[in-house]
Scaffold this active site. Structure first.
Site, PDB file in Angstrom:
ATOM      1  N   CYS A 188     -36.801   9.395  37.378  1.00  0.00           N
ATOM      2  CA  CYS A 188     -37.217   9.592  38.773  1.00  0.00           C
ATOM      3  C   CYS A 188     -36.741   8.500  39.733  1.00  0.00           C
ATOM      4  CB  CYS A 188     -38.722   9.756  38.901  1.00  0.00           C
ATOM      5  SG  CYS A 188     -39.620  10.059  37.408  1.00  0.00           S
ATOM      6  N   ARG A 192     -38.220   5.477  25.197  1.00  0.00           N
ATOM      7  CA  ARG A 192     -39.648   5.153  25.129  1.00  0.00           C
ATOM      8  C   ARG A 192     -39.924   4.528  23.774  1.00  0.00           C
ATOM      9  NH1 ARG A 192     -41.830   9.843  28.255  1.00  0.00           N
ATOM     10  NH2 ARG A 192     -40.445   9.844  30.067  1.00  0.00           N
ATOM     11  N   GLN A 238     -33.762  14.279  28.842  1.00  0.00           N
ATOM     12  CA  GLN A 238     -34.589  15.282  29.507  1.00  0.00           C
ATOM     13  C   GLN A 238     -33.719  16.255  30.290  1.00  0.00           C
ATOM     14  OE1 GLN A 238     -36.999  12.473  31.833  1.00  0.00           O
ATOM     15  NE2 GLN A 238     -38.762  13.181  30.666  1.00  0.00           N
ATOM     16  N   ASP A 241     -33.920  17.133  33.181  1.00  0.00           N
ATOM     17  CA  ASP A 241     -34.738  16.635  34.283  1.00  0.00           C
ATOM     18  C   ASP A 241     -34.217  17.088  35.644  1.00  0.00           C
ATOM     19  OD1 ASP A 241     -36.891  15.292  35.202  1.00  0.00           O
ATOM     20  OD2 ASP A 241     -36.173  13.271  34.743  1.00  0.00           O
ATOM     21  N   HIS A 272     -35.451  16.545  40.075  1.00  0.00           N
ATOM     22  CA  HIS A 272     -36.444  16.180  41.081  1.00  0.00           C
ATOM     23  C   HIS A 272     -36.138  16.921  42.365  1.00  0.00           C
ATOM     24  CE1 HIS A 272     -36.719  12.912  38.131  1.00  0.00           C
ATOM     25  NE2 HIS A 272     -37.990  13.044  38.371  1.00  0.00           N
ATOM     26  N   LYS A 327     -50.205  19.677  37.919  1.00  0.00           N
ATOM     27  CA  LYS A 327     -49.017  20.003  37.130  1.00  0.00           C
ATOM     28  C   LYS A 327     -49.200  21.239  36.265  1.00  0.00           C
ATOM     29  CE  LYS A 327     -50.160  17.244  33.118  1.00  0.00           C
ATOM     30  NZ  LYS A 327     -49.742  16.423  32.033  1.00  0.00           N
ATOM     31  N   HIS A 378     -41.376  16.884  40.052  1.00  0.00           N
ATOM     32  CA  HIS A 378     -40.637  16.518  38.835  1.00  0.00           C
ATOM     33  C   HIS A 378     -40.662  17.751  37.949  1.00  0.00           C
ATOM     34  CE1 HIS A 378     -41.698  12.111  39.394  1.00  0.00           C
ATOM     35  NE2 HIS A 378     -42.691  12.689  40.038  1.00  0.00           N
TER      36      HIS A 378
HETATM   37 ZN    ZN Z   1     -39.620  12.454  37.311  1.00  0.00          ZN
END
Ligand code: ZN
Ligand code: ZN
Length: 627
Positions: free
Chosen positions: A321, A350, A368, A370, A372, A455, A501
């Site tokens: 992010c 992580r 990910q 991912d 945004h 979420k 996200h």
């Molecule tokens: Zn994010």
């Protein structure tokens, strides 16, 4: 399972489903059986768990799976005896006396062998709480319940495994043995469960990943760090190409960002120093290290300085992010160019405890899917709906039609949330509407939202009925404020955008692990790393086989030739073992006629066809991503 130190209240203990009650009763029966064989056993704690039950105990003999049959036989006898589970309320003094004499968790008094764990458990019972024991046959245990009426209910039972554990999870309190079992209301249900476990073993992505050459984990590279081998990489590329195609249609822009960022970035986002235990340690700048080394400073000086910002350094990124935010912030924005949708197959790191690592599902580095989205409050509903459309499209293409959705909402009574109540109401309503468009089962969980926004989570059921937690779509009112993001509205004033996200599959690693198990390694043709294997019957047709393969490759098909001198039967077996969807056999006749004899991995013999016809069929199948 909750940590054992968070002592459950009596009320919570007594909220058991019928199956949990049965399984917990089986733990008593198991303890009874163990004591009949090894009377010195000292029992600690024996709760029901997700797929069965366990009991922790200490004794001289170390249980191995070789002992299971004997214990099970004894358990069957106890079930046959049909002993009644009898509850008795006792005083604290009585309980202590019984434990001192070794009677609690025993078949009789055991002088010199007090029930030491039970003594400790009695101490943990708050003053004023009722203390009870349960007896079946000779066995008396300290227990709050609940149990079935008679031991005859406990006959559909199986011991599963044995491991070591620590008393109340505390390493300092010494090691215990933990024996796991499972139990069901009927033989049929038990057998179904065992068959499912067998099926899960057959599909285990760790084993298939190795056998099919998809990925490798190397101790020297590091635990939880996945090496995608060429075949696994082909699967991932096909998957990423598919997702990318859909993202392009939905107006996303792909970006690339580095794997590290300055600590300052994560201090601003709030990821550092607050989530340090789930991150790789920070990387200090070289001149900081040199300066501190010159000063003979301690590690604590370095760590504290990095945490409080005295020293600068870098972090392996735990999230994508902040990087995407900086891309958004690098240009001025007007309401006219919102939403801005930035997507990346972004790799994050992580720190997972090593005990939790295994295969592709628990890892320390993962990519990910991912993205945004930066939008206005009014655009949240449409954006979330589009996110869900994408999930729906991808899951249905993969034949995963059994999934459910969890909607996490705020607790209106709490004041821990950022963003106005009005915008939360709007966003929550938008998420709910979006979820409804999916037409799947969903639950609303009040108070489960993060402090920064509501979420949606996805849970997919695979072909053998197991739940896989995938990713999320998360509304965020917090980061845009922390980073001072803004856009110019229709009123010519600056406004703060809302951020969404979304990483619907969570990670490529986990999702691929799920797919390996879901398909048992038999990927649909469009995803298969090797789509066609050409099998010449002998050396004599090798040349034609190579020519056919070249033509297939030219049409974009992933193809290999089996050049070995094996007999055709062996070549077919090997191709099947490798889960190759299509095998093309070329013998003298096929070579002469310009045809190929087609065999499918599951459908067997599909007959001979001209090569061109086969190419037209398979490229169509790949293009439409047929299952
Ligand atoms: Zn994010
Ligand atoms: Zn009990």
């Amino acid at each position: 399972m909750p940590a054992m130190n968070d002592r459950k209240t009596l009320d919570e203990r007594q909220q058991m489903t019928d199956l949990e009650r049965l399984r917990h009763s089986c733990a008593h029966v198991m303890a009874t059986a163990i004591l009949r064989i090894w009377p010195d056993a000292q029992f600690a704690y024996g709760p029901p768990i997700d797929n069965g039950f366990y009991y922790d105990f200490d004794m001289k003999h170390r249980i191995t799976p070789d002992d299971f049959e004997q214990i099970e036989a004894e358990m069957r006898k106890i079930a046959k005896d049909n002993q009644k589970f009898e509850r008795k309320v006792i005083s604290r003094a009585e309980a202590q006396a019984m434990a001192e004499s070794g009677r609690l968790g025993g078949l009789s008094e055991r002088p010199g062998n007090p029930s030491r764990f039970k003594l400790d458990l009695i101490d943990k019972i708050p003053e004023g709480e009722e203390i009870s024991c349960f007896q079946n046959g000779e066995f008396i245990d300290l227990c709050a319940g609940l149990h079935v009426g008679y031991t005859s209910k406990c006959k559909h039972v199986k011991l599963m495994s044995v491991s070591s554990s620590f008393y109340l999870g505390d390493e300092k309190k010494g090691q215990l043995q933990r024996l796991y079992g499972t139990a069901f209301e009927s033989m049929e249900a038990l057998e179904k469960h065992l068959a499912r476990l067998e099926e899960a073993k057959k599909r285990d992505h760790r084993r298939l990943g190795r056998e099919l050459g998809l990925f490798h984990i190397d101790e020297m590279v590091g635990q939880g760090l996945i090496l995608w081998k060429p075949k696994g990489a082909l699967v991932r590329r096909a998957l990423e190409a598919f997702i990318t195609e859909e993202l392009d249609k939905q107006g996303y822009f792909q970006v690339f960002t580095p794997h590290i960022g300055k600590l300052e970035l994560y201090r601003t986002s709030g990821h550092f120093p607050y989530y340090q235990e789930s991150q790789f340690p920070a990387i200090a700048e070289r001149d900081v290290l040199e300066k501190l080394a010159d000063e003979n400073a301690s590690c604590a000086t370095l760590i504290n300085g990095l945490s409080d910002g005295t020293y600068e350094g870098y972090l392996l990124k735990p999230m994508n992010c902040p990087h995407h935010i900086k891309i958004f912030a690098s240009d001025p924005h007007s309401y006219r160019d919102l939403p801005v949708r930035l997507a990346e197959f972004g790799t994050v790191y992580r720190w997972e405890q090593s005990g939790e690592l295994g295969g592709m599902t628990r890892v320390r580095g993962f990519t990910q899917d991912d993205a945004h989205i930066f939008c206005t409050a009014e655009q949240v509903a449409a954006e979330v709906t589009a996110c869900l459309d994408l999930v729906k499209k991808i899951l249905s293409t993969l034949g995963m039609n059994d999934y459910r959705v969890r909607l996490s909402l705020r607790d209106p009574a709490s004041d821990k949330y950022v963003g106005s109540a009005e915008s939360w109401d709007k966003a929550e309503a938008a998420l709910r509407e979006a979820v409804k468009t999916l037409g799947v089962e969903y639950t609303e969980e009040i108070g489960e939202a993060a402090f920064y926004g509501p979420k949606i989570d996805f849970v997919v059921k695979d072909v053998i009925g197991r739940d896989w937690q995938l990713g999320t779509v998360q509304v965020d009112y917090n980061l845009p404020v922390r980073f001072g993001l803004s856009y110019v509205g229709a009123d010519n004033q600056p406004h703060i955008p809302v951020m969404i996200h979304r990483a619907p599959f969570g990670s490529m690693e986990r999702f691929t692990g799920l797919l390996i198990e879901h398909f048992e390694g038999k990927f649909p043709t469009w995803l298969a790393p090797e789509q066609v294997r050409v099998l010449p019957i002998s050396e004599k047709t090798l040349e034609q086989a190579e020519a056919a393969a070249a033509k297939l490759a030219d049409s974009g098909v992933r193809v290999t030739v089996d050049r070995s001198s094996d007999k055709i039967g062996a070549k077919v077996r090997l191709a099947r073992l490798d889960r190759v969807p299509y095998m093309l056999v070329i013998g003298a006749r096929e070579a002469e006629e310009g045809t190929v004899s087609i065999r499918h991995r599951d459908k067997n013999d599909l007959g001979a066809k001209p090569l061109d016809e086969f190419i037209a069929n398979i490229t169509g199948e790949i293009k439409t991503r047929s299952l």
